[in-house]
Design an enzyme around this catalytic site. Structure first.
Site, PDB file in Angstrom:
ATOM      1  N   ARG A 174       0.846  -1.206   0.000  1.00  0.00           N
ATOM      2  CA  ARG A 174       0.000   0.000   0.000  1.00  0.00           C
ATOM      3  C   ARG A 174       0.865   1.234   0.000  1.00  0.00           C
ATOM      4  NH1 ARG A 174      -3.396  -1.998   4.949  1.00  0.00           N
ATOM      5  NH2 ARG A 174      -4.256  -3.829   3.914  1.00  0.00           N
ATOM      6  N   ARG A 247       2.187 -28.426   7.157  1.00  0.00           N
ATOM      7  CA  ARG A 247       3.181 -27.804   8.032  1.00  0.00           C
ATOM      8  C   ARG A 247       2.555 -27.788   9.415  1.00  0.00           C
ATOM      9  NH1 ARG A 247       8.288 -27.408   7.657  1.00  0.00           N
ATOM     10  NH2 ARG A 247       8.508 -25.395   8.717  1.00  0.00           N
ATOM     11  N   GLU A 298       5.811 -18.744  18.591  1.00  0.00           N
ATOM     12  CA  GLU A 298       5.272 -19.705  17.617  1.00  0.00           C
ATOM     13  C   GLU A 298       6.399 -20.190  16.711  1.00  0.00           C
ATOM     14  OE1 GLU A 298       1.389 -18.480  16.050  1.00  0.00           O
ATOM     15  OE2 GLU A 298       2.108 -19.134  14.085  1.00  0.00           O
ATOM     16  N   TYR A 346      -6.828 -24.470   3.404  1.00  0.00           N
ATOM     17  CA  TYR A 346      -6.783 -23.443   4.431  1.00  0.00           C
ATOM     18  C   TYR A 346      -8.050 -22.604   4.279  1.00  0.00           C
ATOM     19  CZ  TYR A 346      -5.951 -19.523   7.320  1.00  0.00           C
ATOM     20  OH  TYR A 346      -6.123 -18.576   8.295  1.00  0.00           O
ATOM     21  N   ASP A 348     -10.366 -19.500   6.259  1.00  0.00           N
ATOM     22  CA  ASP A 348     -10.555 -18.583   7.373  1.00  0.00           C
ATOM     23  C   ASP A 348     -11.887 -18.891   8.056  1.00  0.00           C
ATOM     24  OD1 ASP A 348      -8.309 -16.978   7.653  1.00  0.00           O
ATOM     25  OD2 ASP A 348      -8.885 -15.682   5.979  1.00  0.00           O
TER      26      ASP A 348
HETATM   27  P1  FAD Z   1     -10.835 -27.592  13.319  1.00  0.00           P
HETATM   28  O1  FAD Z   1     -10.869 -26.390  14.176  1.00  0.00           O
HETATM   29  O2  FAD Z   1      -9.529 -28.235  13.084  1.00  0.00           O
HETATM   30  O3  FAD Z   1     -11.822 -28.673  13.972  1.00  0.00           O
HETATM   31  C1  FAD Z   1     -11.792 -30.038  13.640  1.00  0.00           C
HETATM   32  C2  FAD Z   1     -12.064 -30.813  14.907  1.00  0.00           C
HETATM   33  O4  FAD Z   1     -12.184 -32.201  14.570  1.00  0.00           O
HETATM   34  C3  FAD Z   1     -10.929 -30.701  15.918  1.00  0.00           C
HETATM   35  O5  FAD Z   1     -11.438 -30.263  17.155  1.00  0.00           O
HETATM   36  C4  FAD Z   1     -10.396 -32.133  16.016  1.00  0.00           C
HETATM   37  O6  FAD Z   1      -9.958 -32.484  17.317  1.00  0.00           O
HETATM   38  C5  FAD Z   1     -11.614 -32.956  15.607  1.00  0.00           C
HETATM   39  N1  FAD Z   1     -11.257 -34.276  15.076  1.00  0.00           N
HETATM   40  C6  FAD Z   1     -10.404 -34.550  14.064  1.00  0.00           C
HETATM   41  N2  FAD Z   1     -10.310 -35.873  13.885  1.00  0.00           N
HETATM   42  C7  FAD Z   1     -11.131 -36.452  14.804  1.00  0.00           C
HETATM   43  C8  FAD Z   1     -11.444 -37.800  15.136  1.00  0.00           C
HETATM   44  N3  FAD Z   1     -10.877 -38.821  14.493  1.00  0.00           N
HETATM   45  N4  FAD Z   1     -12.322 -38.039  16.135  1.00  0.00           N
HETATM   46  C9  FAD Z   1     -12.882 -37.001  16.825  1.00  0.00           C
HETATM   47  N5  FAD Z   1     -12.607 -35.711  16.549  1.00  0.00           N
HETATM   48  C10 FAD Z   1     -11.742 -35.441  15.562  1.00  0.00           C
HETATM   49  N6  FAD Z   1      -8.931 -17.908  10.506  1.00  0.00           N
HETATM   50  C11 FAD Z   1      -9.335 -16.608  10.547  1.00  0.00           C
HETATM   51  O7  FAD Z   1     -10.424 -16.278  10.083  1.00  0.00           O
HETATM   52  N7  FAD Z   1      -8.549 -15.645  11.139  1.00  0.00           N
HETATM   53  C12 FAD Z   1      -7.327 -15.940  11.687  1.00  0.00           C
HETATM   54  O8  FAD Z   1      -6.628 -15.054  12.192  1.00  0.00           O
HETATM   55  C13 FAD Z   1      -6.881 -17.299  11.630  1.00  0.00           C
HETATM   56  N8  FAD Z   1      -5.679 -17.644  12.147  1.00  0.00           N
HETATM   57  C14 FAD Z   1      -5.261 -18.916  12.058  1.00  0.00           C
HETATM   58  C15 FAD Z   1      -4.030 -19.264  12.617  1.00  0.00           C
HETATM   59  C16 FAD Z   1      -3.560 -20.552  12.543  1.00  0.00           C
HETATM   60  C17 FAD Z   1      -2.229 -20.888  13.134  1.00  0.00           C
HETATM   61  C18 FAD Z   1      -4.337 -21.541  11.872  1.00  0.00           C
HETATM   62  C19 FAD Z   1      -3.813 -22.946  11.715  1.00  0.00           C
HETATM   63  C20 FAD Z   1      -5.578 -21.226  11.349  1.00  0.00           C
HETATM   64  C21 FAD Z   1      -6.059 -19.920  11.443  1.00  0.00           C
HETATM   65  N9  FAD Z   1      -7.332 -19.589  10.972  1.00  0.00           N
HETATM   66  C22 FAD Z   1      -7.730 -18.269  11.022  1.00  0.00           C
HETATM   67  C23 FAD Z   1      -8.245 -20.598  10.409  1.00  0.00           C
HETATM   68  C24 FAD Z   1      -9.190 -21.248  11.471  1.00  0.00           C
HETATM   69  O9  FAD Z   1      -8.409 -21.873  12.444  1.00  0.00           O
HETATM   70  C25 FAD Z   1     -10.115 -22.232  10.762  1.00  0.00           C
HETATM   71  O10 FAD Z   1     -10.950 -21.544   9.863  1.00  0.00           O
HETATM   72  C26 FAD Z   1     -11.025 -23.050  11.694  1.00  0.00           C
HETATM   73  O11 FAD Z   1     -10.407 -23.441  12.881  1.00  0.00           O
HETATM   74  C27 FAD Z   1     -11.486 -24.299  10.966  1.00  0.00           C
HETATM   75  O12 FAD Z   1     -12.487 -24.968  11.692  1.00  0.00           O
HETATM   76  P2  FAD Z   1     -12.788 -26.518  11.419  1.00  0.00           P
HETATM   77  O13 FAD Z   1     -13.963 -26.864  12.259  1.00  0.00           O
HETATM   78  O14 FAD Z   1     -12.846 -26.802   9.973  1.00  0.00           O
HETATM   79  O15 FAD Z   1     -11.459 -27.291  11.897  1.00  0.00           O
END
Ligand code: FAD
Length: 363
Positions: A174, A247, A298, A346, A348
């Site tokens: 920017r 990763r 981290e 990935y 959000d």
């Molecule tokens: P998850 O949160 O991974 O949930 C999946 C669940 O399934 C977990 O609780 C896991 O334990 C469970 N599970 C898996 N396998 C099994 C099994 N065999 N038996 C029982 N349970 C199981 N998004 C933003 O909008 N803003 C941000 O600033 C941002 N920062 C981030 C920073 C990091 C480091 C990371 C990695 C991601 C970030 N994100 C961010 C993205 C955000 O984390 C995701 O959008 C969100 O967590 C995804 O939700 P989910 O339910 O798909 O997955």
């Protein structure tokens, strides 16, 4: 017994559980962790919400998603303005007039553009072969060497000359004094943590924690008419084509006897020799300054099967592998694959909510 079994109490599973329950369906949610929320889980320590799995800032352009989350919880007006530290000097992120002023002392957009152009002159007409060439072509040598090179090499565990150029096809640059990292209309942090959101979503729903779906897959599947599976897609199919790669991250927490350690929620460390990628001081997400403070260093680390999967590596090999699993997934009548692990993407938080709402409408 149930209309839906939802594997995973993360954001995706929780929104679906809430929506189908609201429409009169009966739902069981299981998670292998000892808490709900998946990666957005926040844990209160001394009254401060600690982002256990990495800093999460909610931001969206989707008004419906913003209204949706605001039914359940309140957001503050946190604006993400991270800093980068390189050799004892601090720079503003994303790259803006503040950064150019800190780097070269230039004050006007014209001066900054001239400086960047002079540094990328030799690269403008080349077709970049790697990330290093791509970055210099976009932003010039100084910014690349100070703010991109070391950080990216730590993030990916590889040299920038060995990384493909597409990783940074575009860079947010920017020529204004605006250091709000996101350009979305809505942004903030839950005043009472993300866990409060998940708890509201799951209110009145059967939830079982410390339960791994694969310990009794068939028995769990029999409990419901439909399964929403938000775990790793390759694991569901017993890794029959091989493991998808990720990763991973390691977090190191430290309690420090001060009320303000670094003056900002997020500081990136862009030197290669500093082993961590960033330090989060959690209380700044909610504008608190209390003693002691808790910081998290981290580290970006290699992933091996069994480790926590954080960032999918969407290169050609992994995407092809994922497509094979996706084809198997599409043949399943009873199981729907969703969320970041179920779709190997990935995503959000706002994308996750949008996808979960869209799926429930379809269901
Ligand atoms: P998850 O949160 O991974 O949930 C999946 C669940 O399934 C977990 O609780 C896991 O334990 C469970 N599970 C898996 N396998 C099994 C099994 N065999 N038996 C029982 N349970 C199981 N998004 C933003 O909008 N803003 C941000 O600033 C941002 N920062 C981030 C920073 C990091 C480091 C990371 C990695 C991601 C970030 N994100 C961010 C993205 C955000 O984390 C995701 O959008 C969100 O967590 C995804 O939700 P989910 O339910 O798909 O997955």
């Amino acid at each position: 017994m149930y209309d839906f079994l939802i594997v995973g109490a993360g954001l995706y599973g929780s929104v679906i559980a809430h929506e189908v329950t609201k429409r009169g369906k009966k739902c069981l949610v299981i998670d292998k962790r000892n808490h709900v929320g998946g990666n957005i889980y926040t844990e209160k320590i001394n009254g401060i919400d600690i982002h256990r799995y990495g800093a999460h800032i909610f931001h969206t352009d989707d008004k419906e998603v913003w209204d949706y989350v605001n039914q359940f919880i309140t957001f503050n007006r946190f604006t993400n303005s991270p800093l980068a530290k390189y050799k004892e000097k601090l720079y503003s992120l994303p790259f803006s007039m503040y950064t150019f002023n800190q780097m070269w002392g230039v004050k006007t957009p014209d001066e900054a553009k001239k400086m960047i152009d002079s540094q990328r002159e030799a690269y403008i007409h080349i077709e970049p072969k790697n990330l290093e060439e791509q970055a210099i072509k976009l932003i010039g040598k100084d910014i690349y060497e100070t703010l991109i090179k070391g950080y990216t090499e730590k993030q990916w565990g590889r040299k920038t000359t060995d990384l493909p150029p597409f990783i940074i096809r575009r860079l947010p640059v920017r020529f204004t004094y605006n250091n709000n990292y996101f350009t979305d209309r809505y942004q903030g942090i839950p005043t009472d943590g993300y866990t409060a959101l998940i708890e509201k979503l799951l209110e009145g729903i059967d939830v079982k924690l410390n339960v791994d779906f694969f310990d009794q897959k068939e028995a769990y599947e029999k409990l419901a008419n439909k399964v929403i599976y938000t775990g790793m897609i390759d694991q569901y199919f017993n890794y029959q084509f091989g493991h998808l790669s990720y990763r991973s991250l390691r977090f190191e927490n430290e309690i420090i006897e001060t009320d303000n350690y670094q003056g900002n929620a997020v500081i990136n460390y862009t030197e290669k020799d500093v082993p961590f990628t960033r330090i989060i001081e959690h209380q700044h997400f909610t504008f608190k300054q209390q003693k002691p403070t808790l910081i998290t260093r981290e580290y970006s680390i290699d992933w091996k099967p069994g480790d926590d999967p954080y960032y999918p590596i969407n290169d050609t090999i992994n995407n092809e592998l994922y497509n094979k699993y996706k084809m198997l997934a599409e043949k399943q009548d009873k199981v729907i694959f969703g969320g970041r692990l179920g779709t190997y993407r990935y995503l959000d938080m706002d994308d996750i909510i949008r996808l979960a709402l869209d799926l429930t409408h379809k269901l």
